[in-house]
Design an enzyme around this catalytic site. Structure first.
Site, PDB file in Angstrom:
ATOM      1  N   CYS A  46     -19.990  26.332  37.806  1.00  0.00           N
ATOM      2  CA  CYS A  46     -21.509  26.463  38.351  1.00  0.00           C
ATOM      3  C   CYS A  46     -21.597  25.703  39.675  1.00  0.00           C
ATOM      4  O   CYS A  46     -20.533  24.957  40.245  1.00  0.00           O
ATOM      5  CB  CYS A  46     -22.341  25.423  37.492  1.00  0.00           C
ATOM      6  SG  CYS A  46     -24.068  25.651  37.887  1.00  0.00           S
ATOM      7  N   ASP A  58     -25.186  17.676  29.029  1.00  0.00           N
ATOM      8  CA  ASP A  58     -24.918  17.002  30.060  1.00  0.00           C
ATOM      9  C   ASP A  58     -25.163  15.575  30.294  1.00  0.00           C
ATOM     10  O   ASP A  58     -25.695  14.886  29.171  1.00  0.00           O
ATOM     11  CB  ASP A  58     -25.705  17.605  31.446  1.00  0.00           C
ATOM     12  CG  ASP A  58     -24.880  17.568  32.810  1.00  0.00           C
ATOM     13  OD1 ASP A  58     -23.972  16.905  32.817  1.00  0.00           O
ATOM     14  OD2 ASP A  58     -25.391  18.264  33.714  1.00  0.00           O
TER      15      ASP A  58
END
Length: 212
Positions: free
Chosen positions: A9, A128
Site C-alpha cells: 500500500c 491495523d
C-alpha cells in the site's frame, strides 16, 4: 497449499508499482486521503493502476470520502477494491454498492467479532494498529487480540516488514497481509529489494504452513 495474499500500500511512483507487481504482490494500494504523506489524487491513482499487469488488483483507500468522490472513483477505476479507513458506518460503506473492505483499529478491549457482525457486506477486514487520527502507525499491535475464528477474511496489517511477516503469517494465518512503511526508503517511496524480501518471506511462511 495455502497461499497468503499480499497487498503493498501507499505507492506513488510508476517504478514502484512495477517493482511491487514483479515481486509478487496481489494487490496495490493507493491512498486517496489528502492528509497522508502517501496521498495521490484519483487521476494519479488511475495512471499508476494502468501500469498493473492482469490479476493484480488496485485498492483505493478512503477516509470519510463524500458520495461524489466515491462515484468519481467508481467511474475512473471500476475494477478497484475500496478500503474504508475512516469513521464510515456500515450503512455508509455498503451504500455505494461497490466491493469494499473495512479497516479495524486493534486495541485492548476492541471487540472484533462484534465489528465483523456489524459489517456483513465487507469482503474482508483489515486489522491495523489503533492510532490517533487516521492511517497506519508503522507499529505492530498485539496479535493475541485477534479471536481464533473471525467470520470474514482477515488482512493482517500494522508494522509488518520482511523480518516479522513470516511470524505474522504463522501465528495469525491471515487471508492476506498488508505492508506500507515496512518496505519503504522514505514515506511513499518503496524499496524494490525490501518488497522482494517481504514477498519471499510470505511465501516461505506459506511453505512452512503447508509442511506442518
Amino acid at each position: 497449499m495455502t497461499r497468503t495474499r499480499i497487498k503493498i500500500c501507499g505507492l506513488t511512483r510508476e517504478c514502484d508499482v512495477e517493482a511491487a507487481a514483479e515481486a509478487g504482490a496481489d494487490a496495490i494500494g493507493f491512498v486517496l486521503y489528502p492528509k497522508s504523506p502517501r496521498h495521490v489524487s484519483l487521476a494519479r491513482a488511475a495512471e499508476l493502476a494502468g501500469r498493473l499487469p492482469p490479476f493484480v488488483t488496485p485498492v483505493l483507500l478512503f477516509v470519510n470520502a463524500t458520495p461524489g468522490e466515491l462515484q468519481a472513483a467508481r467511474e475512473m477505476l471500476p475494477l478497484a477494491l475500496w478500503q474504508y479507513h475512516g469513521d464510515e458506518s456500515p450503512e455508509q460503506c455498503a451504500a455505494a454498492g461497490h466491493r469494499w473492505m473495512r479497516a479495524a483499529r486493534m486495541a485492548p478491549g476492541f471487540d472484533l467479532l462484534d465489528f465483523a457482525r456489524r459489517h456483513p457486506g465487507a469482503c474482508a477486514l483489515l486489522l491495523d494498529t489503533a492510532v490517533e487520527g487516521y492511517g497506519g502507525s508503522g507499529k505492530v499491535f498485539d496479535w493475541s487480540l485477534i479471536p481464533p475464528s473471525v467470520p470474514l477474511p482477515v488482512v493482517l496489517s500494522g508494522g509488518l516488514n520482511p523480518a516479522n511477516v513470516t511470524d505474522g503469517v504463522l501465528r495469525v494465518r491471515p487471508w492476506a497481509v498488508d505492508v506500507s512503511s515496512g518496505v519503504e526508503s522514505a514515506k511513499g517511496i518503496k524499496d524494490a529489494a525490501l518488497m522482494r524480501r517481504f514477498c519471499q518471506a510470505v511465501r516461505e511462511a506459506d511453505e512452512r504452513v503447508a509442511a506442518a
